[in-house]
Design a protein around this motif. Structure first.
Motif, short mmCIF file in Angstrom:
data_model
loop_
_atom_site.label_atom_id
_atom_site.label_comp_id
_atom_site.label_asym_id
_atom_site.label_seq_id
_atom_site.Cartn_x
_atom_site.Cartn_y
_atom_site.Cartn_z
N MET A 30 3.61 0.99 -11.94
CA MET A 30 2.31 0.39 -11.67
C MET A 30 1.82 -0.35 -12.90
O MET A 30 1.92 0.16 -14.01
N LYS A 31 1.30 -1.51 -12.66
CA LYS A 31 0.71 -2.28 -13.76
C LYS A 31 -0.72 -1.80 -13.95
O LYS A 31 -1.56 -1.97 -13.07
N ARG A 70 -8.89 -5.35 -12.86
CA ARG A 70 -9.23 -6.53 -12.07
C ARG A 70 -10.48 -6.30 -11.25
O ARG A 70 -10.74 -5.21 -10.78
N ARG A 71 -11.24 -7.36 -11.07
CA ARG A 71 -12.44 -7.27 -10.24
C ARG A 71 -12.16 -7.81 -8.88
O ARG A 71 -11.55 -8.70 -8.60
N TRP A 78 2.33 4.37 -15.06
CA TRP A 78 3.09 3.31 -15.76
C TRP A 78 4.58 3.50 -15.54
O TRP A 78 5.30 2.54 -15.25
N PHE A 97 2.03 1.90 -3.49
CA PHE A 97 0.87 2.31 -4.28
C PHE A 97 0.53 3.78 -4.04
O PHE A 97 0.31 4.55 -4.99
N ARG A 106 -3.06 -2.90 -15.57
CA ARG A 106 -4.09 -3.95 -15.57
C ARG A 106 -4.73 -4.12 -14.19
O ARG A 106 -5.80 -4.68 -14.08
N GLN A 107 -4.04 -3.61 -13.16
CA GLN A 107 -4.61 -3.66 -11.81
C GLN A 107 -5.96 -2.95 -11.76
O GLN A 107 -6.83 -3.31 -10.97
N PHE A 108 -6.14 -1.94 -12.59
CA PHE A 108 -7.39 -1.19 -12.60
C PHE A 108 -8.52 -1.99 -13.22
O PHE A 108 -9.68 -1.67 -13.04
N GLN A 111 3.09 5.99 -5.74
CA GLN A 111 2.91 6.01 -7.19
C GLN A 111 1.75 6.94 -7.57
O GLN A 111 1.87 7.75 -8.50
N TRP A 136 0.82 -1.21 0.00
CA TRP A 136 0.00 0.00 0.00
C TRP A 136 0.85 1.26 0.00
O TRP A 136 0.50 2.26 -0.61
#
Length: 150
Positions: free
Chosen positions: A142-143, A149-150, A138, A84, A145-147, A87, A81
């Motif tokens: 940060m990837k 994901r469900r 990016w 994160f 694709r994390q955004f 970032q 965290w």
């Protein structure tokens, strides 16, 4: 908005343990704080102070609720965290710098008579803002694709 959304996320942590009093007590104290901030800030910032006071109050409320959940042990953040948050903050700083530049570089009120030009310019600034934000995330590792994901 961040504080208001955070309150909506954090308050159910108290409700789940049948504690409805703590979020209400915090809200009452923050309401008083917001009014005190209004008293001092309105003479300086005029009507903008009202929004600023609400934003500061919401952040104080959310932080208070978060600290309470952490103290109780009801919430334990997962590893990662801190990175994160750094970032996202870095991306927000870059975005903020661009928006400050765009605000001072373009004569927005002078474009009142040219509504199509103003709309196009605003759309361009919004598109570049999104690009800057996501490229900064990016670049910070940060990837994206994390955004998704469900």
């Amino acid at each position: 908005l961040v504080g208001i959304v955070a309150i909506k996320v954090l308050a159910p942590g108290y409700f789940a343990s049948q504690d409805t009093k703590t979020p209400v007590k915090v809200a009452v104290v923050v309401l008083v704080l917001t009014q005190v901030l209004n008293f001092f800030l309105v003479p300086i910032f005029a009507h903008a102070a009202l929004t600023l006071s609400i934003g500061i109050g919401a952040m104080v409320n959310a932080l208070w609720l978060l600290l309470g959940l952490l103290q109780r042990g009801s919430y334990k953040p997962e590893p990662g965290w801190g990175l994160f948050v750094l970032q996202v903050l870095a991306a927000c700083v870059l975005l903020g710098l661009f928006l400050v530049w765009a605000n001072s570089h373009f004569a927005w009120t002078a474009l009142r008579a040219e509504s199509l030009k103003r709309i196009g310019l605003l759309a361009s600034v919004l598109a570049v803002s999104a690009l800057i934000y996501f490229l900064a995330l990016w670049a910070a590792g940060m990837k994206l694709r994390q955004f998704l994901r469900r």
